[in-house]
Design a protein around this motif. Sequence first.
Motif, PDB file in Angstrom:
ATOM      1  N   PRO A  77      28.281  57.255  26.023  1.00 36.50           N
ATOM      2  CA  PRO A  77      29.471  58.015  26.412  1.00 36.50           C
ATOM      3  C   PRO A  77      29.206  59.485  26.726  1.00 36.50           C
ATOM      4  N   GLU A  78      27.972  59.958  26.540  1.00 30.76           N
ATOM      5  CA  GLU A  78      27.721  61.390  26.720  1.00 30.76           C
ATOM      6  C   GLU A  78      27.851  61.848  28.159  1.00 30.76           C
ATOM      7  N   VAL A  79      27.412  61.017  29.106  1.00 32.72           N
ATOM      8  CA  VAL A  79      27.384  61.412  30.515  1.00 32.72           C
ATOM      9  C   VAL A  79      28.196  60.419  31.338  1.00 32.72           C
ATOM     10  N   ARG A  80      29.118  60.942  32.132  1.00 39.51           N
ATOM     11  CA  ARG A  80      29.888  60.099  33.050  1.00 39.51           C
ATOM     12  C   ARG A  80      29.186  60.063  34.408  1.00 39.51           C
ATOM     13  N   VAL A  81      29.220  58.903  35.067  1.00 46.66           N
ATOM     14  CA  VAL A  81      28.573  58.732  36.367  1.00 46.66           C
ATOM     15  C   VAL A  81      29.545  58.032  37.311  1.00 46.66           C
ATOM     16  N   ASN A  82      29.824  58.671  38.444  1.00 45.33           N
ATOM     17  CA  ASN A  82      30.703  58.085  39.440  1.00 45.33           C
ATOM     18  C   ASN A  82      30.107  58.243  40.836  1.00 45.33           C
ATOM     19  N   CYS A  83      30.775  57.649  41.793  1.00 43.36           N
ATOM     20  CA  CYS A  83      30.241  57.565  43.150  1.00 43.36           C
ATOM     21  C   CYS A  83      31.377  57.787  44.149  1.00 43.36           C
ATOM     22  N   ILE A  84      31.052  58.417  45.264  1.00 41.87           N
ATOM     23  CA  ILE A  84      31.989  58.582  46.368  1.00 41.87           C
ATOM     24  C   ILE A  84      31.368  57.971  47.620  1.00 41.87           C
ATOM     25  N   SER A  85      32.147  57.169  48.326  1.00 44.43           N
ATOM     26  CA  SER A  85      31.697  56.574  49.587  1.00 44.43           C
ATOM     27  C   SER A  85      32.519  57.149  50.730  1.00 44.43           C
ATOM     28  N   PRO A  86      31.988  58.163  51.409  1.00 41.53           N
ATOM     29  CA  PRO A  86      32.731  58.753  52.529  1.00 41.53           C
ATOM     30  C   PRO A  86      32.700  57.845  53.750  1.00 41.53           C
ATOM     31  N   GLY A  87      33.751  57.942  54.543  1.00 44.59           N
ATOM     32  CA  GLY A  87      33.759  57.348  55.864  1.00 44.59           C
ATOM     33  C   GLY A  87      33.292  58.386  56.871  1.00 44.59           C
ATOM     34  N   TRP A  88      34.007  58.504  57.982  1.00 44.15           N
ATOM     35  CA  TRP A  88      33.644  59.470  59.025  1.00 44.15           C
ATOM     36  C   TRP A  88      34.079  60.863  58.584  1.00 44.15           C
ATOM     37  N   ILE A  89      33.119  61.685  58.235  1.00 38.62           N
ATOM     38  CA  ILE A  89      33.377  63.065  57.836  1.00 38.62           C
ATOM     39  C   ILE A  89      32.752  63.973  58.886  1.00 38.62           C
ATOM     40  N   HIS A  90      33.568  64.801  59.517  1.00 38.93           N
ATOM     41  CA  HIS A  90      33.091  65.664  60.602  1.00 38.93           C
ATOM     42  C   HIS A  90      32.415  66.901  60.009  1.00 38.93           C
ATOM     43  N   THR A  91      31.138  67.080  60.323  1.00 39.88           N
ATOM     44  CA  THR A  91      30.374  68.179  59.715  1.00 39.88           C
ATOM     45  C   THR A  91      29.765  69.120  60.742  1.00 39.88           C
ATOM     46  N   SER A  92      30.021  68.897  62.018  1.00 35.30           N
ATOM     47  CA  SER A  92      29.416  69.729  63.062  1.00 35.30           C
ATOM     48  C   SER A  92      30.495  70.455  63.858  1.00 35.30           C
ATOM     49  N   ASP A  93      30.051  71.229  64.853  1.00 36.22           N
ATOM     50  CA  ASP A  93      30.988  71.931  65.737  1.00 36.22           C
ATOM     51  C   ASP A  93      31.376  71.088  66.948  1.00 36.22           C
ATOM     52  N   GLU A  94      30.855  69.883  67.015  1.00 34.67           N
ATOM     53  CA  GLU A  94      31.156  69.011  68.149  1.00 34.67           C
ATOM     54  C   GLU A  94      32.648  68.696  68.194  1.00 34.67           C
ATOM     55  N   GLU A  95      33.225  68.823  69.387  1.00 30.90           N
ATOM     56  CA  GLU A  95      34.659  68.579  69.543  1.00 30.90           C
ATOM     57  C   GLU A  95      34.944  67.086  69.527  1.00 30.90           C
ATOM     58  N   LEU A  96      35.942  66.710  68.762  1.00 30.55           N
ATOM     59  CA  LEU A  96      36.315  65.307  68.650  1.00 30.55           C
ATOM     60  C   LEU A  96      37.410  64.956  69.647  1.00 30.55           C
ATOM     61  N   ARG A  97      37.486  63.665  70.005  1.00 27.27           N
ATOM     62  CA  ARG A  97      38.540  63.168  70.879  1.00 27.27           C
ATOM     63  C   ARG A  97      39.770  62.808  70.051  1.00 27.27           C
ATOM     64  N   GLU A  98      40.917  62.809  70.687  1.00 29.48           N
ATOM     65  CA  GLU A  98      42.126  62.394  69.997  1.00 29.48           C
ATOM     66  C   GLU A  98      41.998  60.954  69.525  1.00 29.48           C
ATOM     67  N   ALA A  99      41.283  60.129  70.316  1.00 27.61           N
ATOM     68  CA  ALA A  99      41.086  58.727  69.932  1.00 27.61           C
ATOM     69  C   ALA A  99      40.280  58.611  68.647  1.00 27.61           C
ATOM     70  N   ASP A 100      39.373  59.563  68.412  1.00 25.51           N
ATOM     71  CA  ASP A 100      38.600  59.545  67.174  1.00 25.51           C
ATOM     72  C   ASP A 100      39.515  59.704  65.973  1.00 25.51           C
ATOM     73  N   HIS A 101      40.479  60.601  66.108  1.00 22.35           N
ATOM     74  CA  HIS A 101      41.422  60.839  65.006  1.00 22.35           C
ATOM     75  C   HIS A 101      42.391  59.674  64.834  1.00 22.35           C
ATOM     76  N   GLN A 102      42.937  59.194  65.940  1.00 20.26           N
ATOM     77  CA  GLN A 102      44.018  58.221  65.867  1.00 20.26           C
ATOM     78  C   GLN A 102      43.574  56.842  65.407  1.00 20.26           C
ATOM     79  N   GLN A 103      42.278  56.549  65.460  1.00 21.63           N
ATOM     80  CA  GLN A 103      41.844  55.244  64.957  1.00 21.63           C
ATOM     81  C   GLN A 103      41.894  55.171  63.433  1.00 21.63           C
TER      82      GLN A 103
END
Length: 240
Positions: free
Chosen positions: A168-194
């Motif tokens: 019980p001393e240490v808790r361990v969890n996990c996160i599974s991200p989907g599409w996370i935008h990390t660059s300056d590249e411009e996204l399309r509206e279709a990318d958002h709306q899906q």
Amino acid sequence: MDNRVVLVTGGANGIGRGIANYLSKNTIVIAADIDENAGFQLVSENPLIRFKHLDVTNEQQIESLVEEIKYQHGRLDAVINNAAIANPYNAPLQELDLYDWNNALAVNLTAPMLMAKHTLSLLKETNGCIVNIASTRYLQSEPNTEAYSATKGGIVSLTHALATSLGPEVRVNCISPGWIHTSDEELREADHQQHLIGRVGNVDDIASMVGYLLSKEAGFITGQNFVIDGGMTKKMIYSE
């Protein structure tokens, strides 16, 4: 700022950079990354963050970093295992080189195990936390992603195995991200709306969950995987 100390691997780029910036608002953040130029850029923009050069596949370097943290800060409250080979694609299976497969395993899966191994004694002293960053590709795939998908599936399993071993001393969890935008590249509206939520994710969507999992409010949560993907893995898609 409180005196908690958090280590973020892969903390100079992408999601890791977002996590480091988010947590630096109220904790001491050590961002470890193999990319020195990105690390120096990070601390020039946010002097609250400490940058450490680290190859997460090198066990000796991990040991040295943990000793340095112990000497400089005397404690460690959380580890965010975010470092990974970000490109999910590999060569077609018949052309897949064993080196590339083993390198993906070393960076994406073995490194989080080594980090847990060598930070355990410090984390036990603070009743600390480990948060592993996986991917929604642990449960769904595109062609030619065997190495990445396998390692991310391994991270999810490693998470509940570690939670069982270290509690019980240490808790361990996990996160599974989907599409996370990390660059300056411009996204399309279709990318958002899906996405069911109507937009592509951003780094704070992941960082805020990390912050929650490190908090006292999450004290009853361990061994879990949290999918943060704007609903994409719940969306049934057929070709029309």
